[in-house]
Design a protein around this motif. Sequence first.
Motif, PDB file in Angstrom:
ATOM      1  N   ILE C 239       0.853  -1.097  -0.090  1.00  0.00           N
ATOM      2  CA  ILE C 239      -0.291   0.093   0.197  1.00  0.00           C
ATOM      3  C   ILE C 239       1.320   1.538  -0.269  1.00  0.00           C
ATOM      4  CG2 ILE C 239      -2.407  -1.190   0.810  1.00  0.00           C
ATOM      5  CD1 ILE C 239      -0.981   0.208   3.445  1.00  0.00           C
ATOM      6  N   ARG C 240       0.298   2.473  -0.120  1.00  0.00           N
ATOM      7  CA  ARG C 240       0.973   3.468  -0.633  1.00  0.00           C
ATOM      8  C   ARG C 240       1.106   3.822   1.488  1.00  0.00           C
ATOM      9  NH1 ARG C 240       0.958   6.823  -5.904  1.00  0.00           N
ATOM     10  NH2 ARG C 240       4.000   5.667  -6.719  1.00  0.00           N
ATOM     11  N   THR C 241       1.984   4.998   1.619  1.00  0.00           N
ATOM     12  CA  THR C 241       2.110   5.143   2.916  1.00  0.00           C
ATOM     13  C   THR C 241       3.052   6.006   2.084  1.00  0.00           C
ATOM     14  OG1 THR C 241       3.847   3.992   3.359  1.00  0.00           O
ATOM     15  CG2 THR C 241       2.078   2.990   4.110  1.00  0.00           C
ATOM     16  N   ASN C 248       6.589   0.501  -1.745  1.00  0.00           N
ATOM     17  CA  ASN C 248       5.123   0.760  -1.153  1.00  0.00           C
ATOM     18  C   ASN C 248       5.927  -0.530  -0.222  1.00  0.00           C
ATOM     19  OD1 ASN C 248       3.562   1.060  -3.730  1.00  0.00           O
ATOM     20  ND2 ASN C 248       4.769  -0.453  -4.454  1.00  0.00           N
ATOM     21  N   THR C 249       4.308  -0.150   0.561  1.00  0.00           N
ATOM     22  CA  THR C 249       4.968  -1.039   2.354  1.00  0.00           C
ATOM     23  C   THR C 249       4.198  -1.893   2.662  1.00  0.00           C
ATOM     24  OG1 THR C 249       5.234   1.611   3.517  1.00  0.00           O
ATOM     25  CG2 THR C 249       4.547  -0.428   4.748  1.00  0.00           C
ATOM     26  N   LEU C 250       4.673  -2.967   2.097  1.00  0.00           N
ATOM     27  CA  LEU C 250       4.038  -4.518   2.197  1.00  0.00           C
ATOM     28  C   LEU C 250       3.287  -4.400   3.505  1.00  0.00           C
ATOM     29  CD1 LEU C 250       3.610  -6.312  -0.194  1.00  0.00           C
ATOM     30  CD2 LEU C 250       5.369  -8.094   1.965  1.00  0.00           C
ATOM     31  N   ASP C 251       1.797  -4.986   3.267  1.00  0.00           N
ATOM     32  CA  ASP C 251       0.978  -4.777   4.792  1.00  0.00           C
ATOM     33  C   ASP C 251       0.605  -6.224   4.625  1.00  0.00           C
ATOM     34  OD1 ASP C 251      -0.765  -4.340   6.497  1.00  0.00           O
ATOM     35  OD2 ASP C 251      -2.214  -4.099   5.553  1.00  0.00           O
ATOM     36  N   VAL C 274       8.332  -4.284  -1.920  1.00  0.00           N
ATOM     37  CA  VAL C 274       9.053  -3.325  -1.645  1.00  0.00           C
ATOM     38  C   VAL C 274       9.656  -3.274  -3.221  1.00  0.00           C
ATOM     39  CG1 VAL C 274       9.067  -4.635   0.583  1.00  0.00           C
ATOM     40  CG2 VAL C 274      10.485  -6.059  -1.719  1.00  0.00           C
TER      41      VAL C 274
END
Lengths: 343, 343, 343, 343
Positions: C239-241, C248-251, C274
């Motif tokens: 997701i975008r953080t 991106n930030t892998l949630d 990532v």
Amino acid sequence: MIVICKSSAIESQIKAIEAEIGKHGLQVHRSDGVAHTILGVVGDRSGVDPQSFATMPGVREVLQVSTPFKLASREFHPDDTVVYVGDVKVGGTELAVMAGPCAVEGVEQIETTAQFVSSHGARILRGGAFKPRTSPYSFQGLGEEGLKMMRSAADELNLAVVTEVMTIDQIPLVSKYADLLQVGARNMQNFPLLTELGKANKPIFLKRGLSATIKDWLMSAEYILSSGNAQVILCERGIRTFETATRNTLDLSAVPVVKQLSHLPIIVDPSHGVGDRRYIAAMARAAVAAGADGIMVEVHPDPARALSDGPQSLTFEQFAALINRCRIIGTTLGRRIPKGTDR
Amino acid sequence: MIVICKSSAIESQIKAIEAEIGKHGLQVHRSDGVAHTILGVVGDRSGVDPQSFATMPGVREVLQVSTPFKLASREFHPDDTVVYVGDVKVGGTELAVMAGPCAVEGVEQIETTAQFVSSHGARILRGGAFKPRTSPYSFQGLGEEGLKMMRSAADELNLAVVTEVMTIDQIPLVSKYADLLQVGARNMQNFPLLTELGKANKPIFLKRGLSATIKDWLMSAEYILSSGNAQVILCERGIRTFETATRNTLDLSAVPVVKQLSHLPIIVDPSHGVGDRRYIAAMARAAVAAGADGIMVEVHPDPARALSDGPQSLTFEQFAALINRCRIIGTTLGRRIPKGTDR
Amino acid sequence: MIVICKSSAIESQIKAIEAEIGKHGLQVHRSDGVAHTILGVVGDRSGVDPQSFATMPGVREVLQVSTPFKLASREFHPDDTVVYVGDVKVGGTELAVMAGPCAVEGVEQIETTAQFVSSHGARILRGGAFKPRTSPYSFQGLGEEGLKMMRSAADELNLAVVTEVMTIDQIPLVSKYADLLQVGARNMQNFPLLTELGKANKPIFLKRGLSATIKDWLMSAEYILSSGNAQVILCERGIRTFETATRNTLDLSAVPVVKQLSHLPIIVDPSHGVGDRRYIAAMARAAVAAGADGIMVEVHPDPARALSDGPQSLTFEQFAALINRCRIIGTTLGRRIPKGTDR
Amino acid sequence: MIVICKSSAIESQIKAIEAEIGKHGLQVHRSDGVAHTILGVVGDRSGVDPQSFATMPGVREVLQVSTPFKLASREFHPDDTVVYVGDVKVGGTELAVMAGPCAVEGVEQIETTAQFVSSHGARILRGGAFKPRTSPYSFQGLGEEGLKMMRSAADELNLAVVTEVMTIDQIPLVSKYADLLQVGARNMQNFPLLTELGKANKPIFLKRGLSATIKDWLMSAEYILSSGNAQVILCERGIRTFETATRNTLDLSAVPVVKQLSHLPIIVDPSHGVGDRRYIAAMARAAVAAGADGIMVEVHPDPARALSDGPQSLTFEQFAALINRCRIIGTTLGRRIPKGTDR
């Protein structure tokens, strides 16, 4: 507090939830819907973590109802609060203009700036003496010397002074020189500091943290209010998002939301909000149009040589042009910026 | 620092930029490309804000090159740092397990928990005595009484103790009882506190702020290191994003990124990261698999009655099952969790 | 739906709210608490926007209760769904390994890669033929030629094929060659496309949008399910953080959350998550440890020469080492990766 | 493109990087700094992924220089673009007011609304006929019937029409009725749709995606421009952040940033930006003050009965009051809203 049961919850589970709530001295109102049983919880919940029930069998989710803040809420205090900063009223008809350099760098710099911004209607001088810098290797401010310079420059022009206090033990020192004590964004949840500021006899300028929801922010205000200091001004200065074209994302919708939820005045700081001189005037105008009680902007006689935040400081000319427009925009909402002082 | 000129920049503008850079005592290397002129800037930049040039005519953007942190960087210190917490090594072959309740609530609670987690391989006992709570009306911790209880429970089992220090003046008190001083997420950029902890003679456990980039976080570590304390452990505990299904978004990619950029050990705290007991074991296992140097988890003998963070505390059974799996996962990376102590 | 009245709401306002709810054919259960009156609303709400009541006088807030998705929810379908991709089962005991290049670039590239990944246990070949690129000037894929190459390479090794379908009119074409139709992150809320895929006779691989909450994502799955296609696999890909150290930030917490809320299988794609080869293996291992039903990774025989996403493609050696570790980690959760085929 | 070498890079690594760059037909300018060697890369980079070099030994990071968008950039096209929507000019002196209901619900609703908004100066009628709804169970719009109603209502008052097109095959149909084709936020990176709209003979209204950076957004505009359609209007409508008090976070700083980077007109839609009627007027005023070329607002004769987005629709009275204020604010920037038509 409302507990919503799963559609698959069986009677014994619901009974167990009701019993558990009862053990905390709370009352339950039960509604059996087609899809869900809903338990409304009534009573004094202080000391009960509303999430404690969230993982019991049969519980789908727990919703919290009561506003977490009280003293800061408009429900509790319907009328707008007006805060006195020196003899400047913030939160009334007058739009507050807080202006000055990011950091106090010397006598000439602060005096020249104070004179210019005062001549255009600013009545509160800003400037940093203790600077919270991301890097330990950056300029950290002039400390008490800076405070003295700022106070002296302000006194000549009958301005009030706002500056940051970073630690509990700085409170007496900064209070000696400043009319308004600023809590920086990074300290918005420094609860011991907030609690001590609640005992100070100066108004507090509480900046929103970079990742603070509006509710978190009002809860931090609650720390100050509940410790005895009712004079709090909020300051929106941008939140952290994925956008990199600006330093932060200035959340101007915080202005009408805060006006709805709280009685405290709210100021907007577009300088930190966007971090780029080219965009600041646009956002300052927008802040006034959105209904803010004032603006805080960084102004520097020579931004290219500023020791900190140069790229986000307005030149004198830009500041003058901005204020002229803000005067007109303010009138559409019945707000006015005071006339500038003679030089 | 690299200054990239606009494609429309004219020679006189470029010359002006070069002159401005020269005034700061810096040297310029110029490359004229097809589309852009690029100015590489060399020299000691301390005291120069790289963004100062960003708004000069003809400048398109200014890129910063040097890593902002030095002492915390792997370039500076290629080998992994091992931090001693009491006699527990963090950052070596052994995986650190830090476990205990969110807050110390009483002697029995902390002793029971300490015995259980120790019997499963935890060698560092966690627990809060001074609690930073979002609401002023929430339980704020037992203070020194809590510290004493924790120390006593730990000593019986030869465990080390980690607990939070919220203010500068708590440092001596907390240092008396704890082996590892925790800086909470909300204080990650409390620079005066970091500077003082740099003078403490205990290792520091630096939690990542909710809106801190990894670079911000390492820069906060730099504050501690540059003040003289080389014993810093980082702790990822979730960042704030738009997702609401979890309390925060645990950024596990911080583990390999920190390992690339820095030599400091990194621990993951999934309890605060996700805030829901049902998801914590999964994320703790993932942390070990990602290469973390250990985990910190909240464990409570009766989570439903916890005075704080009950919903995110593991039961004893869940904790035991988790550790068993982490042992196996750790072996794939050559890491081991120590055997549990006998009761 | 639950309507919470303001503490200041007067009886006539509450009566008006009740009347308004009644007009929509819904029933109201009223609970009068100390601080608030709470109205539980029961009945068929389809067609009623629960927020319609939010701005009536006396209303404080409206909370929605029913899960917005049904067919995708675990409440509706308690058992795990197993999806057949060709003859590969996704969502059962076997961990799915989907591997291959970002884009199909030529026969040799795809065949070499297919052989290597197959020899290490991958049973689903990935590769792009129609590429959604942020820039119109980037390589857009080989189209049908790419599909043919991929199918042919897969058939020799008895692999299944997953590839992206970007438009409704590509569905028949892509279905001819692929066993699993991928919806890219940017199309996660392309509702006409989802609806048409609900009529396709192939399973769907639904990537999470960059700014999609887990509930949004399950609601997009609901579009497919409610159009008639029950074979949906979810894919977390970041997701975008605000963090910029990774693409991106892998949630990864999406894995246990999805397992709680839904019965659909979930795969993790750390390559897009990532975006940097140095961090992918760590995150792939973490995904398996978190309980994902499989991983999707980009592998390229010569990443430095890849036409797209080179920096996030694993080399063959890295892929082999990764799978070996994932096998062991998987066993701790009772999952296995199939043996590699002989070449 | 700029390649920054590690301080630890040795000469053979730097030579290898230079050689690799040369293989792509690019030229290198080398600067040896005290801490780092910097390689400036010059030449036609199309087809070369600038990140390809990022993971070579000795490389610290690769920075991209050239603006990724060309046709949309102000460097390429210094003068403001004025887009004709019917006979309404967007991007010139006149402030565009686009108003109407979220969805067309019937003849009377759209006609009444059109008359009211026209009588206050709106010259572009908005309304949805094809609605992208998060839930498959929500009202999806009236389709072509809705388009007809809107066209007919607009023609009586000489208004232009803007409405959304969701798929490629809807383009001819929607073009028959609308003067301005809207791309919704969820389709901002639906590249096949953008490419086809580049061939349409109507102007395009491109909403910003919820997680799109301003650069991503301008790159999506580039898709349309590079396919042959130079008539693009941008629309800011909020981005997704952690704040939950508003539906999205309206990023008004996008207005001055877009004005800096691009020549395309920009409109602000506060209705979707904040999603709550109580906050919309404030944000619409702020948008005008920030320098937007116009506003798009949802207006409904009876918001409480709207089939979609009722809570974010203004009443007629609120709309009239808003326009009156925007007229005055606009004058401070030399912008005017046309007089309202007689009924």
